[in-house]
Design a protein around this motif. Structure first.
Motif, PDB file in Angstrom:
ATOM      1  N   ARG A 197       0.641  -1.108   0.220  1.00 34.38           N
ATOM      2  CA  ARG A 197      -0.069   0.032  -0.061  1.00 34.38           C
ATOM      3  C   ARG A 197       0.752   1.330  -0.194  1.00 34.38           C
ATOM      4  O   ARG A 197       0.322   2.289  -0.468  1.00 34.38           O
ATOM      5  N   ALA A 198       2.205   1.337   0.663  1.00 37.66           N
ATOM      6  CA  ALA A 198       2.876   2.452   0.800  1.00 37.66           C
ATOM      7  C   ALA A 198       3.748   2.605  -0.462  1.00 37.66           C
ATOM      8  O   ALA A 198       3.653   3.682  -0.939  1.00 37.66           O
ATOM      9  N   VAL A 199       4.322   1.507  -1.229  1.00 33.54           N
ATOM     10  CA  VAL A 199       5.183   1.837  -2.118  1.00 33.54           C
ATOM     11  C   VAL A 199       4.755   0.840  -3.402  1.00 33.54           C
ATOM     12  O   VAL A 199       5.339   1.384  -4.563  1.00 33.54           O
ATOM     13  N   GLY A 200       3.668   0.436  -3.419  1.00 30.81           N
ATOM     14  CA  GLY A 200       3.450  -0.418  -4.618  1.00 30.81           C
ATOM     15  C   GLY A 200       3.808  -1.696  -4.698  1.00 30.81           C
ATOM     16  O   GLY A 200       4.999  -2.073  -4.148  1.00 30.81           O
ATOM     17  N   ALA A 201       3.252  -2.532  -5.592  1.00 32.33           N
ATOM     18  CA  ALA A 201       3.629  -4.041  -5.531  1.00 32.33           C
ATOM     19  C   ALA A 201       4.986  -4.200  -6.241  1.00 32.33           C
ATOM     20  O   ALA A 201       5.628  -5.038  -5.854  1.00 32.33           O
TER      21      ALA A 201
END
Length: 277
Positions: A182-186
């Motif tokens: 959620r913070a930096v993307g998959a």
């Protein structure tokens, strides 16, 4: 559905402020990531985690709530002792050459006769390594394995407030759990972009800041909202993996070691909360 604890979200600022400003913290745990612990440190931490007094404490820990008879718990160490790293305030501050994370404690997995799992944390106090806390579950070990698979040789670390786990190596920061995604993307992000993100989130909470001088310890959340901050727990990871690790439980072991206890609390954002579907 995520449940929160009354002391959730109180530790990030304390970690950032105490981590570099307090000599007690510096003495209680290594200060940088990477080669901040030696093979001798790992061996000493494991010795502390398997000492007779610790085994006795583990027997009581595993016997809580009648899960197993104390005399039958038979705790044993399993796997290797691993460093547990947390986002470094020097990195947040943008200090040249600062590591992205630093070791807060060394963890050894303990298993009871009925299959319960606990993490035994050891921190350096002066010239010795001593057990400072025991917690349910195996987050430290699972994420260490996952990080090595995802980015061999990388540094596995966590952000205290969100309990998001990452692995960093070279110019990459990759997520290891849903909070990190959620913070930096998959697909993760660059070290530079991650530094910008954490600087924006925590830059005003570093040692010497007005926030720290006020004695606030609300982590990322504005004052007054910290107690309700949503923080992931061991059971959150258990829910994701389909395993149940039991009721959230921790035992601070070191008596009279305020700085070490602060490390222990910061390292897991106090009680790690449980999230159930």
């Amino acid at each position: 559905m995520k449940r929160t604890s009354g002391i959730a979200g109180v530790c990030l600022a304390a970690c950032l402020a105490l981590g570099t400003a307090g000599a007690g913290i510096a003495a209680a745990a290594p200060g940088t990531s990477g080669a901040d612990h030696s093979a001798a440190d790992l061996a000493a931490a494991r010795d502390a985690a398997t000492a007779p007094a610790t085994v006795e404490t583990l027997s009581r820990f595993f016997a809580r709530d009648g899960a197993v008879a104390r005399s039958a718990a038979a705790p044993r160490a399993a796997g290797t002792t691993v460093p547990v790293r947390t986002l470094a305030p020097e990195f947040v501050a943008g200090k040249a050459g600062a590591p992205i994370a630093r070791t807060e404690f060394l963890a050894t997995k303990a298993v009871s006769s009925d299959g319960q799992i606990a993490s035994v944390w050891a921190a350096r106090q002066g010239a010795e390594w001593q057990v400072v806390n025991i917690a349910t579950g195996d987050d430290e070990f699972r994420y260490a394995r996952l990080g090595e698979r995802k980015l061999p040789g990388g540094t596995v670390f966590r952000e205290p407030q969100t309990d998001a786990w990452y692995v960093s190596g070279g110019t990459k920061v990759l997520p290891l759990d849903k909070d990190a995604i959620r913070a930096v993307g998959a697909k993760g992000t660059t070290v530079g972009a991650y530094r910008d993100r954490v600087r924006a989130a925590y830059g005003d909470k570093l040692p010497g800041s007005a926030y720290a001088k006020k004695g606030l310890a609300g982590g990322y959340e504005p004052a007054g909202q910290a107690a309700g901050a949503a923080v992931k727990t061991r059971a959150a990871a258990s829910a994701e993996s389909g395993r149940d690790t039991g009721a959230p439980s921790m035992i601070p072991v070191a008596a009279g070691a305020g700085a070490v206890l602060a490390v222990a609390l910061c390292a897991v954002t106090a009680l790690r909360l449980r999230r159930r579907a």
